[in-house]
Design a protein around this motif. Structure first.
Motif, short mmCIF file in Angstrom:
data_model
loop_
_atom_site.label_atom_id
_atom_site.label_comp_id
_atom_site.label_asym_id
_atom_site.label_seq_id
_atom_site.Cartn_x
_atom_site.Cartn_y
_atom_site.Cartn_z
N ALA A 24 1.56 -26.64 17.35
CA ALA A 24 0.91 -28.03 17.54
C ALA A 24 -0.15 -28.36 16.85
O ALA A 24 -1.07 -27.50 16.36
CB ALA A 24 0.81 -28.58 18.80
N GLY A 25 -0.10 -29.39 16.16
CA GLY A 25 -1.13 -29.63 14.96
C GLY A 25 -1.41 -28.82 13.90
O GLY A 25 -2.48 -28.77 13.31
N GLY A 26 -0.39 -28.21 13.62
CA GLY A 26 -0.73 -27.26 12.41
C GLY A 26 -1.16 -25.80 12.66
O GLY A 26 -1.31 -25.09 12.01
N HIS A 27 -1.30 -25.59 14.19
CA HIS A 27 -1.74 -24.23 14.68
C HIS A 27 -0.78 -23.66 15.74
O HIS A 27 0.25 -24.55 16.20
CB HIS A 27 -3.18 -24.78 15.40
CG HIS A 27 -4.15 -25.49 14.36
ND1 HIS A 27 -5.01 -24.60 13.84
CD2 HIS A 27 -4.41 -26.65 14.43
CE1 HIS A 27 -5.84 -25.47 13.16
NE2 HIS A 27 -5.46 -26.67 13.48
N THR A 28 -0.87 -22.50 15.98
CA THR A 28 -0.15 -21.81 17.14
C THR A 28 -1.02 -21.59 18.10
O THR A 28 -1.99 -20.71 18.02
CB THR A 28 0.45 -20.78 16.52
OG1 THR A 28 1.50 -21.09 15.53
CG2 THR A 28 1.46 -19.84 17.47
N PHE A 29 -0.57 -21.85 19.24
CA PHE A 29 -1.23 -21.43 20.54
C PHE A 29 -0.40 -20.66 21.50
O PHE A 29 0.85 -20.83 21.63
CB PHE A 29 -1.61 -22.69 21.51
CG PHE A 29 -2.29 -23.70 20.62
CD1 PHE A 29 -3.92 -23.87 20.74
CD2 PHE A 29 -2.04 -24.77 19.74
CE1 PHE A 29 -4.70 -24.90 19.97
CE2 PHE A 29 -2.44 -25.64 18.97
CZ PHE A 29 -3.94 -25.73 19.03
N GLU A 30 -0.97 -19.77 22.39
CA GLU A 30 -0.20 -18.81 22.94
C GLU A 30 -0.38 -19.25 24.30
O GLU A 30 -1.47 -19.51 25.02
CB GLU A 30 -0.66 -17.33 22.94
CG GLU A 30 0.20 -16.43 23.90
CD GLU A 30 -0.31 -15.02 23.76
OE1 GLU A 30 -1.19 -14.68 24.39
OE2 GLU A 30 0.40 -14.11 23.08
N VAL A 31 0.91 -19.48 25.00
CA VAL A 31 1.03 -20.03 26.51
C VAL A 31 1.60 -18.70 27.16
O VAL A 31 2.43 -18.27 26.79
CB VAL A 31 1.57 -21.29 26.72
CG1 VAL A 31 2.12 -21.47 28.12
CG2 VAL A 31 0.94 -22.60 26.17
#
Length: 262
Positions: A24-31
């Motif tokens: 999202a938004g050019g970034h990667t987040f870990e859920v």
């Protein structure tokens, strides 16, 4: 997505650890989820501030825990199971939101987690559109493929002229960008094959050279275009000129030959 069993065989008291990479938004987040069901897929919609989990369960009673980074999704959460709003428990601190899911249903289910804030404090990085990616890939792959094969080098003056026209004139205006995006989709359907055949067949290459040289000469008129309206008007004039030169004149010659014969 990495899924690994935590406690062995699946049962009502077993957890599956699932790490989801959410872009999202050019970034990667870990859920991270720990649950007695499988997380098959996921989606994130930043505009709707919604994280969707597509899950499959072999059990009637489902229990899961979801850890979501605060800068991905935050606020007062609303939950939907298969598009029906439900009440679930959630806690938050300054880094994460911790959500407990408890619902019934065997088989495939959809879980929507909707927050009131998304990408908080995140500087979004613009992700190129498919057209921009295609244009960039094609440019780095050689750009003017037919002209390069015709004149033997990317450094040939004719090839440089086409590249400068594209970069310094057409790509500097919205109408020019729109034209190039449409043109590239068509041009790169056949240009690699033609360029390869030119390199294999010198006679064919000379025919192509004789055909495109007059067109390249007329394109020098674009050097006089300074504004978007001038780019548009001169561009249309050149299209009409080249259509007349490549199709109109041969048609007139053919008609005169037919008249002289018959």
């Amino acid at each position: 997505m990495i899924i690994s069993p935590v406690f062995g065989q699946l049962s009502d008291r077993t957890g599956l650890l699932t790490r989801l990479d959410v872009d999202a938004g050019g970034h990667t987040f870990e859920v991270v989820t720990v649950s007695n069901f499988d997380v098959l897929e996921h989606e994130f919609d930043k505009d709707e501030k919604r994280l969707t989990l597509f899950i499959n369960s072999g059990l009637e009673n489902n229990l899961g825990e979801v850890t979501i980074p605060k800068n991905l999704l935050y606020g007062n959460f609303t939950f939907f199971i298969n598009d029906v709003e439900t009440i679930q428990k959630s806690k938050s601190n300054d880094r994460i939101s911790f959500i407990t899911l408890n619902f019934t249903g065997i088989g495939n289910n959809k879980i929507d987690i909707i927050g009131t804030d998304a990408l908080t404090g995140v500087k979004e990085i613009e992700v190129p559109t498919s057209d921009q990616k295609n244009y960039s890939d094609e440019e780095s792959g050689g750009g003017c493929l037919i002209a390069t094969a015709t004149f033997g080098s990317e450094l040939a003056p004719q090839v440089q002229q086409l590249r400068e026209l594209r970069d310094n004139k057409l790509m500097q205006t919205e109408s020019g960008k729109s034209f190039m995006n449409s043109f590239n989709k068509f041009y790169y359907l056949f240009s690699p094959q033609i360029a390869d055949y030119q390199r294999e067949n010198p006679v064919f290459n000379e025919i192509i050279k004789a055909g495109i040289t007059p067109m390249i000469t007329t394109l020098s008129l674009m050097d006089y275009a300074e504004t978007e309206s001038e780019v548009l008007s001169i561009g249309i004039s050149l299209i009409v000129l080249n259509v007349g030169m490549y199709f109109g004149l041969p048609a007139i010659v053919i008609m005169k030959i037919k008249k002289s014969i018959f």
